[in-house]
Design an enzyme around this catalytic site. Structure first.
Site, PDB file in Angstrom:
ATOM      1  N   LYS A  73       0.620  -1.376  -0.160  1.00 47.32           N
ATOM      2  CA  LYS A  73       0.129  -0.289   0.551  1.00 47.32           C
ATOM      3  C   LYS A  73       0.959   1.128   0.099  1.00 47.32           C
ATOM      4  CE  LYS A  73      -1.452  -1.708   3.986  1.00 47.32           C
ATOM      5  NZ  LYS A  73      -1.845  -2.160   5.183  1.00 47.32           N
ATOM      6  N   THR A 105      -8.465   9.623   8.055  1.00 46.86           N
ATOM      7  CA  THR A 105      -7.924   8.118   7.746  1.00 46.86           C
ATOM      8  C   THR A 105      -7.271   6.485   8.931  1.00 46.86           C
ATOM      9  OG1 THR A 105      -5.249   8.698   8.062  1.00 46.86           O
ATOM     10  CG2 THR A 105      -6.987   9.456   5.610  1.00 46.86           C
ATOM     11  N   GLY A 119      -7.486   3.746  10.744  1.00 45.59           N
ATOM     12  CA  GLY A 119      -8.146   2.375  10.123  1.00 45.59           C
ATOM     13  C   GLY A 119      -8.347   1.661   9.354  1.00 45.59           C
ATOM     14  N   THR A 120      -7.597   2.079   8.105  1.00 43.86           N
ATOM     15  CA  THR A 120      -7.871   2.206   6.004  1.00 43.86           C
ATOM     16  C   THR A 120      -7.420   1.000   6.481  1.00 43.86           C
ATOM     17  OG1 THR A 120      -6.066   3.345   6.210  1.00 43.86           O
ATOM     18  CG2 THR A 120      -8.119   4.576   5.574  1.00 43.86           C
ATOM     19  N   GLY A 121      -6.136   0.898   6.903  1.00 51.78           N
ATOM     20  CA  GLY A 121      -5.222  -0.773   6.981  1.00 51.78           C
ATOM     21  C   GLY A 121      -5.458  -1.991   7.140  1.00 51.78           C
ATOM     22  N   CYS A 122      -6.594  -1.381   8.129  1.00 53.08           N
ATOM     23  CA  CYS A 122      -7.188  -2.639   8.901  1.00 53.08           C
ATOM     24  C   CYS A 122      -8.537  -3.172   7.488  1.00 53.08           C
ATOM     25  CB  CYS A 122      -7.447  -3.018  10.469  1.00 53.08           C
ATOM     26  SG  CYS A 122      -6.716  -2.269  11.614  1.00 53.08           S
TER      27      CYS A 122
END
Ligand SMILES: Cc1ncc(COP(=O)(O)OP(=O)(O)O)c(N)n1
Ligand code: 3NM
Ligand code: MG
Length: 576
Positions: free
Chosen positions: A255, A288, A290-293
């Protein structure tokens, strides 16, 4: 060409994932591991629903049909999230639950750590004892059918080992085409706080990555996995994806959200053969966290539904972008990194469903149905026609604009929604669910060859009004079963407005007597015959729907007033 028993994928495309602790096949013995089952990989860029599962998903409201011993069972796709709790609920287990819910997938949870966390940062971390992580894993995996496991925060090497061991003990049953393990190698929070130290890198490399179907590091995590290399360009990301792929995962998604000097959000997906550069416009927002989870959970959810890996990644990326864009101005907390709203679809439905009051059968009393040709002929705009009808006493409006260009129609529809809301009058759209959604109308009217009412209901949500044209008691019964709110029955009399079969007063009466739904009569009705219609005296008949007698006239206001008065008079005499 040979086909496997459970899929129409040629057997030549079967591959056996090496060293996968999860994606096993019962028939293929592994090197002293637990039983393996066959995992069939579709062509990477295949767009078709490739499996019976995918087909069943489409047909069966998101439920998987399993057949064994001649019995069918329905179950919901299931993701197990193994991650930490975020008290601020923007990331971690809470994000995973919301993302899966938003994507229509069940999510069970194994909590590895409890963090005290908000939009400012991480104030504390309490790691769950290893044996209790093991106990949670056993509880879920020994009982429930998990389709895909997704890992987030694994705060210690011991927990990585426990996870690895538990999956050997309770292997996830892998369906064809479903990947089983999505690894989000969480190390640092959005606020910059360390959630898993370098000691777990060995666990990732040795235990997790070799059995992962996809790993989704951000730039910092990818750099850490590769021993601290610098990743500053898209080319660097490609090299990193290749190097991480060499550690064993079948797919890698790097990412690039943190990539400096990039106007786009660029992610690199590598499936071991091809690189895909997934680009989208960067959304400027503080929200933003928590976008990865969320991205990893959404990938897991799509895989659980039967998607191929590339399409799961694309859908997940689009979902996160949409949620970020929707939430870019919301304000939760005072820190630098706020959470976003995973359940935007639900919120949009709630917002769109705001009507001052619910639909009442008496709303059908004087139903004014517009006609673009007639309004044009008399030199009026749709909105002027609607205003006049409401002023004259219309109790519900339908925009039936068969010849309008979509954009013009939408603009007029939006204006009419405002007018109708102001007066507390429901506004329905004829045929066009898309326009109804776009202008937030109160509902739609559909005929027997239009969008089926059940599908319209699924698209519009529970609060919207759905009317269905019916000529027979059977159609009326079907409309009721399908969740309609009312029936339009006609043509009662011959009319020039629509080529149609006439059912007459007798046909109208048959439908009204059998109908469990309120009925409005339509077709050739005006001041000269409205009384005869209402005088059939069946309680389900609530009113008349009229086009030309109101709109193919010089004064819409005058004609509507006249008809309203007549209907009032008739209602009194029918009751009295
Ligand atoms: C109130 C009401 N009743 C019936 C109809 C006719 O709908 P449909 O059969 O879909 O035909 P079109 O209107 O689309 O030509 C209606 N519009 N409203
Ligand atoms: C739109 C429509 N639906 C009909 C049906 O029979 O379902 S008859 C009709 C036309 C009604 O127009 P007027 O009031 O000008 O007769
Ligand atoms: Mg229609």
């Amino acid at each position: 060409m040979a086909y496997s028993s459970c899929s129409q994928i040629p057997l030549t495309s079967i591959s056996f994932p090496k060293n996968s602790a999860l994606s096993g096949a019962t028939q293929v013995p592994s090197k002293g591991f637990y039983p393996y089952r066959v995992l069939i990989h579709p062509p990477a860029n295949s767009r078709a629903p490739q499996t019976p599962i995918a087909a069943a998903m489409q047909e069966d409201k998101g439920l998987i049909v399993e057949t064994s011993d001649g019995k069918s069972k329905l179950r919901i796709p299931h993701v197990l999230s193994v991650a930490g709790s975020d008290s601020g609920a923007g990331a971690g287990i809470q994000a995973d639950l919301k993302a899966c819910a938003a994507r229509g997938v069940y999510c069970s949870t194994v909590i590895t750590a409890v963090t005290a966390q908000n939009t400012v940062g991480v104030q504390g971390v309490n790691i769950v004892p290893e044996d209790f992580v093991a106990e949670q894993l056993k509880s879920v995996l020994s009982d429930m059918h998990v389709d895909v496991v997704k890992t987030g925060m694994l705060p210690s090497l011991g927990i990585v080992k426990v996870f690895h061991h538990s999956l050997k003990q309770f292997p996830v049953q892998v369906e064809p085409l479903k990947a089983a393990l999505v690894v989000d190698p969480v190390m640092v929070s959005t606020s910059g706080d360390v959630l898993a130290g370098p000691s777990i890198l060995a666990g990732f490399r040795e235990d997790l990555l070799p059995m992962a179907d996809i790993v989704t590091p951000n730039l910092k995590e990818a750099a850490a996995l590769l021993g601290g290399v610098q990743l500053a360009t898209v080319d660097d990301m490609r090299s990193a994806a290749k190097a991480i792929h060499d550690m064993g995962p079948r797919n890698v998604l790097i990412k690039g959200g943190d990539l400096a000097a990039s106007f786009d959000a660029v992610d690199i997906f590598f499936d071991g053969e091809n690189f895909y550069e997934l680009r989208s416009p960067r959304i400027t927002t503080r929200n933003t966290h928590g976008t990865g989870c969320t991205l990893a959970s959404c990938i897991a959810a799509e895989l659980a539904k039967g998607s191929s890996m590339l399409s799961a990644v694309r859908v997940a990326k689009r979902y996160v972008e949409t949620a970020l864009d929707y939430s870019k101005d919301i304000a939760i907390g005072n820190g630098l990194h706020g959470p976003f709203d995973h359940l935007l679809k639900l919120k949009r439905d709630v917002r769109n469903s705001c009507r001052p009051r619910p639909f009442e059968p008496d709303d059908l009393f004087l139903y004014a149905v517009t006609d673009s040709g007639m309004n044009k002929k008399w030199g009026r705009s749709i909105r002027d026609a609607v205003k006049a009808a409401i002023e004259g006493g219309a109790t519900i409006i339908q925009l039936r604009e068969k010849d309008a260009e979509t954009r013009d129609f939408l603009e007029s529809a939006k204006a009419c929604v405002e007018i109708c809301r102001f007066h507390g009058i429901p506004l329905l759209i004829n045929d066009r669910i898309d326009i109804a959604l776009a202008c937030n109308a109160d509902g739609v009217h559909v005929g027997q060859s239009d969008m089926p009412p059940k599908v319209a209901r699924a698209l519009l949500g529970p609060e919207k009004i759905i009317g269905v044209s019916c000529k027979t008691p059977e159609q009326a019964h079907r409309a009721w079963i399908d969740g309609a709110d009312y029936i339009g029955c006609g043509g009662v009399f011959p009319t020039d407005t629509k080529e149609n079969i006439t059912v007459g007063l007798g046909g109208l009466k048959d439908v009204c007597v059998s109908s469990k739904l309120p009925v409005v009569a339509i077709g050739g009705i005006g001041a000269s015959n409205a009384r005869s219609v209402m005088e059939i005296g069946v309680p389900t008949l609530k009113g008349v729907a009229v086009v030309s007698a109101l709109f193919d006239r010089e004064s819409v206001l005058g004609e509507t007033r006249k008809l309203h008065a007549l209907l009032k008079e008739t209602a009194l005499s029918v009751k009295g």
